[in-house]
Scaffold this active site. Structure first.
Site, PDB file in Angstrom:
ATOM      1  N   HIS B 132       0.866  -1.173   0.000  1.00  0.00           N
ATOM      2  CA  HIS B 132       0.000   0.000   0.000  1.00  0.00           C
ATOM      3  C   HIS B 132       0.909   1.231   0.000  1.00  0.00           C
ATOM      4  CE1 HIS B 132      -2.854   2.927   1.716  1.00  0.00           C
ATOM      5  NE2 HIS B 132      -3.827   2.113   1.393  1.00  0.00           N
ATOM      6  N   ASP B 210       2.975  -4.723   8.111  1.00  0.00           N
ATOM      7  CA  ASP B 210       1.805  -3.849   7.985  1.00  0.00           C
ATOM      8  C   ASP B 210       0.571  -4.738   8.105  1.00  0.00           C
ATOM      9  OD1 ASP B 210      -0.329  -2.336   7.198  1.00  0.00           O
ATOM     10  OD2 ASP B 210       0.505  -1.765   5.252  1.00  0.00           O
ATOM     11  N   GLN B 213      -4.673  -4.958   7.063  1.00  0.00           N
ATOM     12  CA  GLN B 213      -5.698  -5.897   6.603  1.00  0.00           C
ATOM     13  C   GLN B 213      -5.677  -7.181   7.430  1.00  0.00           C
ATOM     14  OE1 GLN B 213      -7.999  -5.221   4.379  1.00  0.00           O
ATOM     15  NE2 GLN B 213      -7.142  -3.269   3.673  1.00  0.00           N
ATOM     16  N   LYS B 236     -10.526  -0.129  10.189  1.00  0.00           N
ATOM     17  CA  LYS B 236     -10.768  -1.348   9.401  1.00  0.00           C
ATOM     18  C   LYS B 236     -11.182  -2.509  10.297  1.00  0.00           C
ATOM     19  CE  LYS B 236      -7.203  -0.097   6.024  1.00  0.00           C
ATOM     20  NZ  LYS B 236      -7.765   0.358   4.741  1.00  0.00           N
ATOM     21  N   CYS B 374      -4.499   2.533  -3.837  1.00  0.00           N
ATOM     22  CA  CYS B 374      -3.265   3.011  -3.213  1.00  0.00           C
ATOM     23  C   CYS B 374      -2.140   2.001  -3.403  1.00  0.00           C
ATOM     24  CB  CYS B 374      -3.471   3.294  -1.729  1.00  0.00           C
ATOM     25  SG  CYS B 374      -4.646   4.594  -1.398  1.00  0.00           S
TER      26      CYS B 374
HETATM   27  C1  LIG Z   1      -2.322  -2.906   3.598  1.00  0.00           C
HETATM   28  C2  LIG Z   1      -2.663  -1.526   4.037  1.00  0.00           C
HETATM   29  N1  LIG Z   1      -1.709  -0.762   4.603  1.00  0.00           N
HETATM   30  C3  LIG Z   1      -1.957   0.479   5.038  1.00  0.00           C
HETATM   31  C4  LIG Z   1      -3.198   1.037   4.922  1.00  0.00           C
HETATM   32  C5  LIG Z   1      -3.396   2.423   5.430  1.00  0.00           C
HETATM   33  O1  LIG Z   1      -4.310   2.455   6.486  1.00  0.00           O
HETATM   34  P1  LIG Z   1      -4.751   3.907   7.009  1.00  0.00           P
HETATM   35  O2  LIG Z   1      -5.300   4.618   5.812  1.00  0.00           O
HETATM   36  O3  LIG Z   1      -5.786   3.657   8.023  1.00  0.00           O
HETATM   37  O4  LIG Z   1      -3.533   4.559   7.518  1.00  0.00           O
HETATM   38  C6  LIG Z   1      -4.226   0.285   4.316  1.00  0.00           C
HETATM   39  C7  LIG Z   1      -5.585   0.807   4.124  1.00  0.00           C
HETATM   40  O5  LIG Z   1      -5.872   1.856   3.585  1.00  0.00           O
HETATM   41  C8  LIG Z   1      -3.946  -1.015   3.875  1.00  0.00           C
HETATM   42  O6  LIG Z   1      -4.889  -1.761   3.301  1.00  0.00           O
END
Ligand SMILES: Cc1ncc(COP(=O)(O)O)c(C=O)c1O
Ligand SMILES: Cc1ncc(COP(=O)(O)O)c(C=O)c1O
Lengths: 156, 416, 416, 156
Positions: B132, B210, B213, B236, B374
């Site tokens: 991401h 990370d 998910q 999430k 993203c």
């Molecule tokens: C794998 C992953 N990493 C990071 C993020 C970033 O999360 P956040 O936007 O809550 O910081 C997301 C979701 O948007 C994600 O799916």
């Protein structure tokens, strides 16, 4: 009014808080350390002089803080006198149990009973988690001094 | 196979779960809402909604600062969430839990504090092609600001990490940190955490997972995983926006300099020099997300109430059903075929752009996401500009997946 | 004086306002809650509580990402709050509103992005002796990391900025930025914004005002003030935790590099190079505080519904009453005597430590804060370790101030 | 099913979206610019050739994106031909009004009526704020090209 506050501010606390007996620097000392509670600005420094057998011959402190932290420092200086490092640790564990922090109270050693009785009035802070730190600050400083830790000790 | 040996399936009743989510009763454009966008952000159960309300109605003040009842109780609640989070991911110590705004901030914190404060210029960071942007851009910024080399693990055609390539990237021993997703938000792939850890640690690199998910779909145990940093985001996990978690081993947090300065993160302040509070407060400058911490604890308890066994089983069944149904829609191509995957399915439809697909599905009340998710480099890897993505939560039903597949079939004819 | 010439006092009924705050009905230790700690964080009106609930029950999804109904509507609401904030502080353009976690993060953003990205080593930053740690520590960190000189405006005995000293600090023309509180959280003093701006701009320095306290009590107009940056925090303005605002002039935001990297703040991402989204999204990495933005809009509308004229008049009356009552409690010393002040009063009581005072007041249900109020240097300036602080909000009554004064009198005897 | 979607995906949009008439590079051109919508990944580049009087003699584009953005780019290329820079700006203002974005519609100039009629089918995106950007992307690129702006233009 404030009658129910007497459980927290018992006479002995008001007395030792306002007229501490051991609030001074030691001119000759073997160990010293400071404690600091950043959340409320309390600070204390303790000085220790050891007896030839390694027990604490004399303890004193200087500090700024609330009635509870000053009274606790004063009662600490009084109760640790004559005790070895291990005994002081044990006493502190018993004291923390009185405060409802730390591990639950074991059956106190007979040798500690009087001292814990003396510290009992501080038990009223139980209800005030943030004031528990006031009551333990000087003790943390003493432990640091016993370990020869030059650094400031931190709050719990 | 002896059926008697199977552990009893946990009782999971999707309708009872759905009843906890008031929003699922909403009509969208006159149609029943079919919410298949949980991977972007999940809906909130009653417990979370009530936690917000109860805090504001009965117990609220700033934390760490007052000596009065409301402040003491609010501090207890705020700090209590650290224990709840530590329980969720099996952290060794509650002080290893740092509250941040979201996963993105958690990763930026590590990139800035560990990256600039502990890693030396010339060291390398390894990320993967399926990250991401939130686990990619901070490392690019670190590269540009601090002279860190950035290395990329390629993704195979099946949508998995190329582990041979990964090992090769580690070979010269210059890698200080591996930052990899625990589960891809596009492909659904779970990465092989144990092998990542073994290889990285053998080459002297720390590992950040990370878990944005991953933690939604399966039980996470940071000690069993053996990682060094773990991040996830509240919204999430059926929880509030505005709060996320960075977990790291104590000895790392202790070595890391603070990143933001301000109230609550100091020990003492003089003009010459300030000293820092202990971990984790060193990393929590200013008034934290107090209400959100209370709501996050409610969300975690909600998830634990259902249980990860039930959640994982439900979602595995949904995902299998979705892959099966989509395989029978003409023109649909699903990205990635990794066997180890969570409830996320990305796909393209021949002759129709993902945005047009999403708009037509929306007309029927079906919410999917369309775009690059993203993850631009991953899109490029698979030769697409964008995909549609359906993602599943505890409240998703098999019937909703049927609705998706049936409607997609009609979208196909519309653009034929 | 001709009474007819006085403008009609705005209709302000404190009991009607109190009815909007469910928490004020709570008992604390069996006593009616007297909440005099609003400067640390304010209580929340029904409108804010309902905004959270309504969003979660009827309209929620991630923003900027979906093409489906829930996401479109949620994005409208999130972005709509920018307009509401722009209206509140009279920003010239909605894109000048950046959402952050709190004031602390807003200031850290400026220190990191403007400080490291635009200011050159060797330049100076001016702050004052009455800053909250959140407007002090970030500049110390900038000083240490980026070779910026830090200069301090002293505070007079009355608790005001020493404006002659301020002018002298600007004289060499090396000051790039002045970062000063708009209202002190300890003394209540409003700083003379117009003069600060005139002097700073005459010497080529930009000005950041820390409006964390100021915006709660009086109407703020950033264009009329003429400042360059303004920050405030939602939770003190009867709004949610987890959200704050950085306002800056467009031309400054445009020149500033992003600070955090991640989703939503990019324009395109390739391995070699990423490009940034436009202002303000460039500064909003990751999923933002979506629910909180909705609740912040509700809080702002609530404040506007009462009106700043009524708020300022009510609080001026409360403050005058408090100063008068405290002046008659033996042993009480109030810090600061500035004529231009908001609803915050800090004091010490002879023979009693502030913590003990706060604890005894708490026994009667009266919540005040005790400590250094995240302003250690200011405490040192006034020669105290800590003070007690009573602070007022729209729901504070004269009777509550009477209760404070009466109880303080008994606290005095208790420690006599 | 999808009948009510015809207001958004009118025949002319499906037709121009799938079979754009002006989707090509110009070999000889006077101006070019790209537009980019980071939120959804749409991209478009437009090329312009000017007539001696400065009006647009020919316009073409290449892009990737949804039916709406491609159809809009194609209709844009068709309707701006023969118009001066000022006329194109005016036409775009009228078009934005159709989309419910930008300033409210003034009475259209007689000269723009036919063109706005031609663009009317795109008005269905009104309801979809994020799709409005799809419909305006190519127009922003054209404005950038007219200004000789070498940089990528951004979304609105
Ligand atoms: C794998 C992953 N990493 C990071 C993020 C970033 O999360 P956040 O936007 O809550 O910081 C997301 C979701 O948007 C994600 O799916
Ligand atoms: C003057 C001032 N500045 C900054 C802050 C920091 O606000 P926050 O903790 O919400 O970041 C506060 C309040 O704590 C304040 O009173």
């Amino acid at each position: 009014m404030f009658d129910d506050v007497r459980d927290l501010y018992q006479e002995v606390i008001l007395d030792h808080g306002q007229r501490p007996r051991h609030a001074r620097r030691l001119a000759c000392y073997d160990a010293t350390a400071a404690g600091d509670n950043p959340m409320c600005g309390d600070r204390v420094r303790v000085w220790l002089r050891y007896a030839p057998d390694g027990s604490v011959a004399e303890a004193a402190f200087e500090g700024r803080g609330c009635a509870i932290s000053i009274a606790s420092a004063d009662l600490m200086a009084e109760t640790i006198r004559g005790r070895t490092q291990a005994e002081i640790r044990r006493l502190f564990a018993g004291f923390r149990a009185t405060l409802g922090s730390g591990d639950p109270a074991p059956q106190p050693e007979p040798a500690d009973r009087d001292a814990l009785e003396r510290l009992l009035p501080l038990g009223g802070v139980r209800e005030y988690p943030s004031r528990v730190k006031c009551a333990t600050l000087a003790w943390h400083a003493v432990l640091a001094a016993l370990e020869g830790d030059a650094e400031e000790t931190s709050h719990e | 196979m002896n059926v008697a040996l199977r552990p009893a399936a946990p009782a999971f009743d999707v309708e009872r779960v759905r009843a906890e989510f008031p929003i699922l009763g909403q009509l969208v454009r006159g149609k029943k809402l079919v919410f298949l966008d949980s991977a972007a952000s999940a809906q909130k159960p009653r417990a979370v909604i009530d936690a917000f309300r109860d805090a504001m109605e009965t117990q609220y003040a700033n934390v760490h600062r007052g000596l009065h009842w409301m402040s003491e109780r609010t501090t207890d609640a705020y700090e209590g969430t650290r224990d709840v989070v530590a329980g969720l991911i099996n952290a060794r110590d509650r002080t290893e839990i740092v509250f941040v705004r979201n996963s993105t901030e958690g990763i930026n914190l590590v990139a800035n504090s560990y990256g600039r404060g502990v890693m030396q210029p010339g060291a390398a960071v390894v990320i993967s092609e399926m990250e991401h942007h939130s686990n990619l851009v901070p490392w690019q910024m670190l590269r540009d600001a601090h002279g860190i080399e950035l290395r990329i693990v390629p993704v195979t055609d099946t949508g998995e990490l190329d582990m041979a390539a990964f090992e090769a990237l580690l070979a010269d021993g210059r890698v200080g940190l591996v930052a990899i997703t625990h589960m891809s938000n596009v492909l659904g792939t779970y990465t092989p955490a144990q092998r990542i850890m073994a290889l990285a640690h053998a080459h002297g690199a720390k590992v950040l997972l990370d878990g944005s998910q991953a933690v939604v779909h399966r039980r996470v145990d940071v000690q069993a995983l053996g990682c060094d940093f773990y991040v996830f985001t509240g919204h999430k996990l059926y929880g509030p926006t505005g709060i996320g978690v960075l977990w790291a081993k104590s000895e790392l947090l202790d070595r890391m300099p603070p990143w933001m300065g301000g109230g609550d993160m100091i020990s003492s302040v003089t003009w010459e020099r300030s000293t820092w509070a202990n971990v984790p407060h060193k990393f929590e400058a200013g008034t934290p997300a107090i209400l959100e911490s209370v709501a996050l604890a409610a969300a975690i308890r909600f998830v634990q109430g259902i249980g990860y066994d039930a959640i994982a089983a439900h979602e595995a069944s949904l995902t299998a059903h979705a892959l099966d149904r989509l395989a029978h829609v003409e023109g649909v191509r699903v990205l990635g075929t990794a066997p180890d995957r969570g409830g996320v399915v990305s796909f393209t439809l021949a002759n129709a752009h993902a945005h047009d697909v999403a708009t037509l599905l929306d007309r029927e009340g079906i919410a999917v996401r369309a775009g690059n998710h993203c993850a631009e480099p991953l899109m490029r890897r698979f030769g697409v500009d964008s995909t549609a993505r359906a993602s599943f939560g505890v409240y998703t039903t098999h019937a909703e997946i049927d609705a998706l597949a049936d409607t997609l079939d009609r979208v196909r004819s519309f653009f034929a």
